[in-house]
Scaffold this active site. Structure first.
Site, PDB file in Angstrom:
ATOM      1  N   GLY A  45      35.179  47.668  43.062  1.00  7.79           N
ATOM      2  CA  GLY A  45      35.506  46.959  41.842  1.00  7.79           C
ATOM      3  C   GLY A  45      36.753  46.100  42.015  1.00  7.79           C
ATOM      4  N   CYS A  46      37.396  45.758  40.918  1.00  6.40           N
ATOM      5  CA  CYS A  46      38.586  44.902  40.936  1.00  6.40           C
ATOM      6  C   CYS A  46      39.586  45.405  41.968  1.00  6.40           C
ATOM      7  CB  CYS A  46      39.227  44.871  39.556  1.00  6.40           C
ATOM      8  SG  CYS A  46      40.791  43.981  39.492  1.00  6.40           S
ATOM      9  N   PHE A  47      39.899  44.550  42.941  1.00  9.54           N
ATOM     10  CA  PHE A  47      40.700  45.037  44.064  1.00  9.54           C
ATOM     11  C   PHE A  47      42.161  45.318  43.734  1.00  9.54           C
ATOM     12  CE2 PHE A  47      40.366  40.404  45.926  1.00  9.54           C
ATOM     13  CZ  PHE A  47      41.098  39.876  44.871  1.00  9.54           C
ATOM     14  N   TRP A  48      42.659  44.840  42.604  1.00  2.40           N
ATOM     15  CA  TRP A  48      44.045  45.152  42.230  1.00  2.40           C
ATOM     16  C   TRP A  48      44.275  46.661  42.152  1.00  2.40           C
ATOM     17  CZ3 TRP A  48      44.499  41.447  37.429  1.00  2.40           C
ATOM     18  CH2 TRP A  48      44.555  40.126  37.872  1.00  2.40           C
ATOM     19  N   HIS A 197      39.037  53.137  37.310  1.00  2.90           N
ATOM     20  CA  HIS A 197      39.883  53.454  38.460  1.00  2.90           C
ATOM     21  C   HIS A 197      40.928  54.504  38.097  1.00  2.90           C
ATOM     22  CE1 HIS A 197      38.981  49.313  40.512  1.00  2.90           C
ATOM     23  NE2 HIS A 197      38.009  50.185  40.640  1.00  2.90           N
TER      24      HIS A 197
END
Length: 206
Positions: A45-48, A197
């Site tokens: 998912g969103c890599f942040w 996350h």
């Protein structure tokens, strides 16, 4: 408790400015990584948030470096804007360099299955699209074997009520994401974090 709406909305206004893709360390300097280091590349998912959680949990346990970027597509040197369209085939991903004498590849994979939901195909939380797919990109045949083994255990012991949709593929060309994406949540406290996350309270895999 602060409202989640500003963070959620910010996900859709992530900056599109261009930046060179240089192999810089997290503080902006070149990394001196030993030849004995190994790589672990995952998409969740969103890599942040993926980068933030792995650094937080393994930064002092043998993790040399962690870079966010793009993998699995068929376009050279993709930009973030292009990847966001879902048409380049790339996944937002994290590539880590680690010391195998201190940190096991299988431990990184086990944590991977704890920190996101691998049962939602092409989606994490409200983030939808193939660029948010769950995947493990292995760098050696042995990593591929270990990835399949850990995945099977995670399915039977942790995610037994839903099928895991994580792809297990040989790692191809890696592209660093633009500089402003690296260490994003360290530079922007309170920035968007995908609600999927977080570290699940699972026991150890057998």
């Amino acid at each position: 408790m602060a409202s989640l709406m500003p963070n959620f909305v910010s996900r859709f206004f992530r900056p599109f400015t261009t930046s060179t893709k240089m192999g810089l360390g997290p503080e902006g300097g070149a990394q001196n990584i030993p030849d004995t280091a190994q790589k672990c590349t995952v998409a969740a998912g969103c890599f942040w948030g993926v980068e933030h959680l792995f650094r937080k949990n393994f930064g002092d346990k043998g993790l040399y470096d962690a870079r966010v970027g793009y993998i699995g597509g068929d376009v050279n040197n993709p930009s973030y804007r292009a990847v966001c369209t879902g048409r380049t085939g790339h996944a937002e991903a994290l590539q880590m360099s680690f010391d195998p004498s201190r940190l096991a590849y299988t431990d990184l994979l086990a944590f991977f299955y704890k920190m996101h939901d691998p049962t939602t195909k092409n989606r994490q939380g409200a983030d939808t699209g193939t660029q948010y797919r769950s995947a493990i990109f292995y760098h050696t045949p042995e990593q591929g074997r270990q990835a399949r083994e850990v995945t099977e255990k995670a399915q039977k012991q942790w995610w037994k009520n839903k099928p895991i949709t994580t792809e297990i593929l040989e790692a191809g060309q890696w592209w660093d994401a633009e500089t402003y994406h690296q260490l994003y949540l360290d530079k922007n406290p309170g920035g968007y974090e995908c609600p999927a996350h977080y570290v699940r309270n699972f026991g150890d895999l057998d």
